[in-house]
Design a protein around this motif. Structure first.
Motif, PDB file in Angstrom:
ATOM      1  N   ALA B  44     -34.544   8.141 -18.141  1.00 43.88           N
ATOM      2  CA  ALA B  44     -35.132   7.500 -16.950  1.00 43.88           C
ATOM      3  C   ALA B  44     -34.256   7.733 -15.727  1.00 43.88           C
ATOM      4  O   ALA B  44     -34.750   7.984 -14.621  1.00 43.88           O
ATOM      5  N   TYR B  45     -32.951   7.651 -15.949  1.00 47.86           N
ATOM      6  CA  TYR B  45     -32.003   7.862 -14.842  1.00 47.86           C
ATOM      7  C   TYR B  45     -32.181   9.271 -14.266  1.00 47.86           C
ATOM      8  O   TYR B  45     -32.264   9.451 -13.045  1.00 47.86           O
ATOM      9  N   LEU B  46     -32.256  10.239 -15.156  1.00 49.05           N
ATOM     10  CA  LEU B  46     -32.409  11.624 -14.692  1.00 49.05           C
ATOM     11  C   LEU B  46     -33.736  11.810 -13.969  1.00 49.05           C
ATOM     12  O   LEU B  46     -33.829  12.566 -13.002  1.00 49.05           O
ATOM     13  N   GLY B  47     -34.748  11.086 -14.430  1.00 51.68           N
ATOM     14  CA  GLY B  47     -36.054  11.176 -13.779  1.00 51.68           C
ATOM     15  C   GLY B  47     -36.013  10.674 -12.342  1.00 51.68           C
ATOM     16  O   GLY B  47     -36.809  11.083 -11.510  1.00 51.68           O
ATOM     17  N   ARG B  48     -35.084   9.777 -12.072  1.00 49.49           N
ATOM     18  CA  ARG B  48     -34.988   9.230 -10.711  1.00 49.49           C
ATOM     19  C   ARG B  48     -34.008  10.002  -9.840  1.00 49.49           C
ATOM     20  O   ARG B  48     -33.863   9.723  -8.644  1.00 49.49           O
ATOM     21  N   SER B  68     -30.312   6.104  -6.600  1.00 51.76           N
ATOM     22  CA  SER B  68     -30.230   4.777  -6.015  1.00 51.76           C
ATOM     23  C   SER B  68     -30.473   3.796  -7.158  1.00 51.76           C
ATOM     24  O   SER B  68     -31.465   3.909  -7.872  1.00 51.76           O
ATOM     25  N   SER B  69     -29.578   2.846  -7.341  1.00 47.56           N
ATOM     26  CA  SER B  69     -29.696   1.980  -8.521  1.00 47.56           C
ATOM     27  C   SER B  69     -30.933   1.095  -8.434  1.00 47.56           C
ATOM     28  O   SER B  69     -31.175   0.466  -7.396  1.00 47.56           O
ATOM     29  N   PRO B  70     -31.710   1.041  -9.528  1.00 51.75           N
ATOM     30  CA  PRO B  70     -32.885   0.164  -9.508  1.00 51.75           C
ATOM     31  C   PRO B  70     -32.547  -1.256  -9.949  1.00 51.75           C
ATOM     32  O   PRO B  70     -33.422  -2.106 -10.030  1.00 51.75           O
ATOM     33  N   SER B  71     -31.282  -1.502 -10.240  1.00 52.36           N
ATOM     34  CA  SER B  71     -30.897  -2.801 -10.786  1.00 52.36           C
ATOM     35  C   SER B  71     -31.258  -3.923  -9.807  1.00 52.36           C
ATOM     36  O   SER B  71     -31.183  -3.752  -8.592  1.00 52.36           O
ATOM     37  N   ALA B  72     -31.639  -5.041 -10.362  1.00 52.81           N
ATOM     38  CA  ALA B  72     -31.935  -6.190  -9.513  1.00 52.81           C
ATOM     39  C   ALA B  72     -30.665  -6.700  -8.842  1.00 52.81           C
ATOM     40  O   ALA B  72     -30.720  -7.442  -7.865  1.00 52.81           O
ATOM     41  N   THR B  97     -21.366   7.832 -17.956  1.00 53.28           N
ATOM     42  CA  THR B  97     -20.721   6.936 -16.995  1.00 53.28           C
ATOM     43  C   THR B  97     -21.671   6.626 -15.841  1.00 53.28           C
ATOM     44  O   THR B  97     -21.785   5.480 -15.394  1.00 53.28           O
ATOM     45  N   ALA B  98     -22.364   7.650 -15.378  1.00 53.56           N
ATOM     46  CA  ALA B  98     -23.292   7.458 -14.251  1.00 53.56           C
ATOM     47  C   ALA B  98     -24.389   6.463 -14.627  1.00 53.56           C
ATOM     48  O   ALA B  98     -24.749   5.592 -13.828  1.00 53.56           O
ATOM     49  N   SER B 103     -26.826   1.155 -14.113  1.00 53.52           N
ATOM     50  CA  SER B 103     -27.338  -0.112 -14.660  1.00 53.52           C
ATOM     51  C   SER B 103     -26.591  -1.298 -14.071  1.00 53.52           C
ATOM     52  O   SER B 103     -27.143  -2.392 -13.952  1.00 53.52           O
ATOM     53  N   ALA B 104     -25.318  -1.064 -13.731  1.00 53.51           N
ATOM     54  CA  ALA B 104     -24.522  -2.164 -13.179  1.00 53.51           C
ATOM     55  C   ALA B 104     -24.774  -2.353 -11.685  1.00 53.51           C
ATOM     56  O   ALA B 104     -24.139  -3.190 -11.053  1.00 53.51           O
ATOM     57  N   GLY B 105     -25.659  -1.552 -11.107  1.00 57.24           N
ATOM     58  CA  GLY B 105     -26.042  -1.768  -9.715  1.00 57.24           C
ATOM     59  C   GLY B 105     -25.405  -0.832  -8.715  1.00 57.24           C
ATOM     60  O   GLY B 105     -25.592  -0.981  -7.505  1.00 57.24           O
TER      61      GLY B 105
END
Lengths: 678, 337
Positions: B44-48, B68-72, B97-98, B103-105
């Motif tokens: 999913a990360y690579l897709g974004r 760009s982090s999708p994290s809330a 790591t990325a 995920s951590a924002g």
């Protein structure tokens, strides 16, 4: 003889030919001289003469291998494959280790579909001469087809190391790299090949195909044109151009290409159907019907599907429904699926959600139900107020391990919509970040134009007078998605008095309007220039026939372009829908736009420019706040219609309402249900 | 998530059994077993990811991928990640790591060095480790384009070496980094070459294989510019490096080239950028003594762990990486949501 060979190698074929002719005066039957003369003729483009000389040389001495080889090569080049093969067989009988003859013979095998035999022949050629570049390159390409990519890469690399400047070797490397999933590397190889052989169309053609696959249609088109300029004239080039033009929205030009492709009676059925599909998309129902009436496609289920789509486009819903229904159980799975989707959509539009769901049911029951069908199913359930069912189906879809990232983002986006409608705002907000799939709509740029040039263009309006040449002035509509722009367009287009130019043809109209424009040009456009642009644009698109009296341009233009259009159409009306920033951002979040920050910066910059323009340009501005539209849609619509000289009717209001639902508009202040950071 | 809870959650790195072996750590981190897992987790990360070309002042083009982090709980902070030699923006350790940072924002930018990843076509001249200016300039541009918000630089192995050099040179280049972290960085390159030659042959074989692949691509893309046939006949890293130094750099010999990107001795003296080195004493490629000899600088902190191998720090057989959590712990307190 040696001197003639050197001259030929240096590209001085005429001088080389003269020397050969001198030699032939003394030895008229010398096969070596005849062969060389034949090659000179070939180099000068005289294939008939070349063939005749080479045939004479072979007749004179059938054991003379060089003549046999060149005769075979030339015969193959002009498409006389069997005769060519006979020549190569002679060559190999004379010298089994003749790598060039083995290579060309293998190419004939490959062309005849005998790939394995061709590969074996090329391996034999390389055993005879491990450094024979044509064999290395050809074998690399055949191994790509056979899926043996590592060995293909090794061979293509070797060919390039032996002859780095040979374009065919560079092309082979490009094909290998493309097959290995490295389009950027392949592109570099193709550029090398086009530099090595500037007049060869092949690298440009392959580059065009590559760019088309990457969705870079402008560049693909440029490469197709470069290939055409270099002599490529095959139907595949026409088709490539047609597809590019279609994707770019340049429908007029695309139509010309498609017409050329399907003009002859033997056009392939798939091509006819593609052309018909294009015509439907480009709002050309007449040509579409003509194509769909051709005998070659009459028995194909896709034809019925296209007829159904055509009927839908023309507003004949009953006909569309009936035709689509006949395909529900078609053996062509793709056609059956598309037909059921069409039927379901038609039922949904008729507010018959239950019927829509029934039509889709056989597809939705499948474990690998196509993703768009699941989305449509969720939309239907939502319309039936079955929010739980809609959410569950989308969540199941998200759990699919093979769901691609773009599909995943769009599924999240649909979940956002469903959850928002169900007033489950907290859950909806959790999906919003992952739901950004839609390309941002950026008009102008965050930085704006060069300030000095912009000011100069504004100053230029001091001398403008409103011309009245009796031609209609189009209405332009500014604003981004979420400002109400789409709602106004839908409402006006529904009026029987309005000719609304479709967005699909806007690329073509931009060209006629000479936009994007340069602010520096705005101040210098004189009335004669403006009149010419006006005439060209209106002649192509603005022919108003009763009862239509108002021309609506649906394309979105930037402030800079609007300054230009104010010079071309002084006095034209601009509708400027606008919304509060919080409402806009809410709309973009719900709609799943990416890069919302960029959209906002560009929008703010545009607003400032429009304010400048509004103060000075000879344009009839109508600012239309979204809030007013929600407060009293009938009143807002009546006011605008009155201003434009239109008779407001119920169709306009219902079209606006339909667009509001389809596009997911929410009432101003909806953002207060959410808590966003930043 | 509460930042304090993140800090509290981090356990000391204590690999058990075979995972305590330096070679197991070093080989697992880039191996195919971990790759499958990382790729699955990163889908999913690579897709974004958004592909970007960073053009530096001298016209060099470097390929990177921005997320760009999708994290809330976005941190409104950017982490620029640099891979190691013959690695790329897709390397296991970097990607993993990325994803954890995402995920951590944190927003992330995975920058490929010249001729790494799929970027061989972007520049004509070959990569070498002394090409600092282009990386420095690219990091500076990324920093400036992120406004006032925090920007971190994290590099692994040779990327760690670049990180230390960028951290050292950034103020003079007109920009500041909020913090730099170098994981298993190369300190004195000649020691690394010695270690590769004197250690298990698997490391040298690994790098030779990847370097050959990379130069084969380069030769294919610019066939009229490079004739590397002689280089392909050389079998050792030292010989290959020596040949390239002689034929494709301005350095007079191998020694001066290797010293050209050394950060040993007093290179880091006067370091202004807040910098942390995390490394392992049992690293089979980077000798631990190189770290002991670094100057004592207020801005430089060293965390020399007893185990972890080279860029390893694998916690368990699920291939979870401790270094990712450690990085989040380091960077989190320097941000605000």
């Amino acid at each position: 003889m040696q001197q003639a060979r050197s001259l030929l190698s240096a590209g001085r074929a005429a001088e080389a030919a003269d020397l050969c002719l001198q030699g032939l005066r003394d030895a008229p039957a010398d096969p070596a001289l005849l062969t060389l003369l034949g090659r000179c003729d070939e180099a000068r483009g005289d294939f008939e003469g070349a063939l005749s000389r080479l045939e004479s040389a072979v007749a004179e001495n059938p054991e003379y291998l060089v003549a046999q080889f060149h005769l075979g090569r030339l015969l193959a080049a002009v498409g006389r494959m069997e005769e060519a093969r006979t020549c190569f067989d002679h060559c190999l009988a004379l010298d089994p280790n003749h790598a060039p003859a083995r290579t060309l013979s293998a190419r004939l095998d490959a062309l005849a579909g005998n790939r394995d035999q061709a590969i074996a022949g090329l391996r034999t050629a390389l055993r005879a001469d491990a450094r024979h570049v044509p064999a290395l390159s050809t074998l690399a390409e055949l191994l790509v087809e056979a899926g043996q990519l590592d060995e293909a890469n090794e061979l293509a690399s070797r060919a390039l190391r032996i002859n780095p400047s040979l374009s065919t070797a560079q092309m082979s490397m490009a094909r290998v790299l493309l097959a290995q999933g490295h389009p950027a590397f392949a592109e570099q190889c193709l550029r090398n090949a086009s530099e090595s052989a500037p007049q060869d169309p092949a690298p440009y053609f392959l580059l065009a195909q590559l760019k088309g696959q990457q969705g870079q249609f402008e560049q693909a088109l440029a490469a197709f044109d470069a290939a055409r300029q270099r002599g490529h004239a095959g139907p595949e080039l026409l088709l490539g151009r047609a597809r590019c033009l279609r994707s770019l929205g340049r429908h007029e030009q695309a139509r010309e290409q498609y017409e050329a492709l399907v003009s002859h009676a033997e056009a392939a059925p798939a091509l006819i159907l593609e052309a018909a599909e294009f015509c439907i998309e480009a709002d050309l129902p007449g040509p579409a019907r003509v194509l769909l009436a051709r005998p070659a496609v009459r028995q194909l289920p896709t034809r019925i599907l296209l007829l159904a789509q055509l009927a839908e486009r023309e507003g004949d819903v009953d006909q569309a429904r009936q035709l689509a229904e006949t395909l529900h159980d078609s053996e062509a799975v793709g056609v059956a699926t598309a037909a059921r989707r069409l039927s379901a959509r038609l039922a949904l539009l008729a507010d018959d959600g239950k019927q829509a769901l029934d039509v889709l049911a056989p597809l939705l029951e499948q474990a690998d139900c196509p993703v768009p069908v699941v989305w449509l199913g969720a939309e239907i359930r939502q319309s039936l107020e079955d929010h739980e069912g809609a959410v569950a189906s989308l969540e199941q879809l998200l759990a699919r391990p093979n769901l691609g990232p773009p599909e995943k983002a769009r599924t999240h986006s649909r979940l956002v919509t469903v959850l928002d409608r169900a007033e489950r705002y907290q859950e909806a907000s959790k999906h919003m970040r992952a739901a950004e799939w839609r390309a941002p709509v950026v008009v102008g740029s965050a930085h704006g134009p060069d300030a000095e040039a912009w000011q100069k263009s504004l100053d230029g309006f001091a001398q403008v007078t409103v011309a009245n040449d009796g031609r209609p002035q189009p209405i332009f509509v500014t604003g981004l998605p979420g400002t109400g722009r789409e709602l106004w367009l839908a409402a006006l287009a529904a009026s029987g008095q309005v000719l609304s130019l479709p967005r699909s043809g806007f690329a073509e109209r931009r060209r006629l309007l000479e936009i994007p424009s340069d602010p520096a040009r705005v101040a210098t456009l004189d009335e004669a220039g403006a009149r010419m642009i006006r005439r060209r644009y209106l002649r192509a698109h603005g022919r108003l026939e009763a009862p239509r009296s108002v021309l609506l341009e649906s394309g979105l233009v930037s402030a800079i372009d609007l300054a230009w259009l104010a010079r071309v159409f002084p006095g034209a009306t601009v509708l400027a829908p606008t919304a509060e920033e919080a409402d806009l951002r809410m709309h973009w979040r719900l709609a799943g736009y990416r890069d919302q920050g960029q959209m906002l910066s560009a929008w703010q910059s545009e607003q400032a420019l429009l304010e400048d323009l509004r103060a000075i340009a000879p344009i009839d501005w109508q600012v239309l706040p979204l809030g007013d539209l929600y407060q009293d849609p009938g009143g807002a619509l009546a006011a605008v219609a009155g201003h434009l000289g239109l008779q407001p009717d119920a169709n306009m209001l219902s079209a606006m309402d339909r667009a509001r639902i389809e596009l997911g508009y929410r009432a101003p202040g909806h953002w207060q249900h959410y808590r966003f950071e930043g | 998530m509460n930042p304090d809870s993140r800090v509290d959650e981090l356990r000391p790195f204590a690999p058990r059994g075979l995972l305590g072996n330096a070679h197991v750590q070093s080989l697992l981190t880039s191996g195919p077993w971990r790759r499958r897992r990382v790729q699955r987790q990163a889908a999913a990360y690579l897709g974004r990811s958004q592909r970007e070309l960073v053009e530096t002042g001298d016209g060099t083009r470097l390929l990177g991928f921005r997320n760009s982090s999708p994290s809330a709980e976005r941190r409104e902070a950017l982490v620029i990640l640099l891979h190691g030699w013959e690695g790329s923006s897709e390397s296991n350790y970097l990607l993993s790591t990325a994803v954890a940072l995402d995920s951590a924002g944190f927003d992330t930018f995975r920058l490929n060095m010249r001729d790494h990843g799929t970027s061989h076509h972007l520049n004509l001249e070959l990569f070498h480790s002394c090409r600092l200016d282009e990386v420095l300039d690219a990091v500076g541009r990324l920093r400036q384009s992120y406004g006032e918000r925090p920007v971190f630089l994290v590099g692994f192995s040779l990327g760690g070496n670049f990180t230390l050099r960028v951290a050292r040179q950034a103020p003079a280049h007109g920009f500041e980094l909020t913090r730099a972290v170098a994981v298993s960085p190369v300190i004195r390159p000649r020691h690394v070459l010695d270690a590769l030659e004197g250690g298990l042959s698997v490391y040298q074989t690994y790098f030779v294989r990847k370097w050959r692949r990379s130069l084969r691509i380069k030769q294919a893309l610019f066939p009229e510019h490079f004739d590397l046939d002689a280089w392909f006949r050389i079998k050792t890293l030292r010989g290959q490096t020596d040949w390239l130094v002689e034929h494709h750099t301005k350095f007079p010999n191998l020694h001066s080239y290797l010293e050209g990107y050394s950060v040993a001795d007093d290179y880091l003296a006067g370091l202004d950028t807040s910098t942390l080195i995390i490394t392992a004493a049992d690293d089979p490629i980077i000798p631990a003594r190189d770290f002991h000899e670094l100057p004592s600088e207020p801005a430089l902190a060293l965390d020399l762990l007893p185990r972890g191998g080279h860029c390893g720090f694998i916690e368990n057989w699920r291939m979870d990486s401790w270094i990712e959590q450690r990085l989040i712990k380091e960077l989190w307190p320097l941000t605000k949501p």
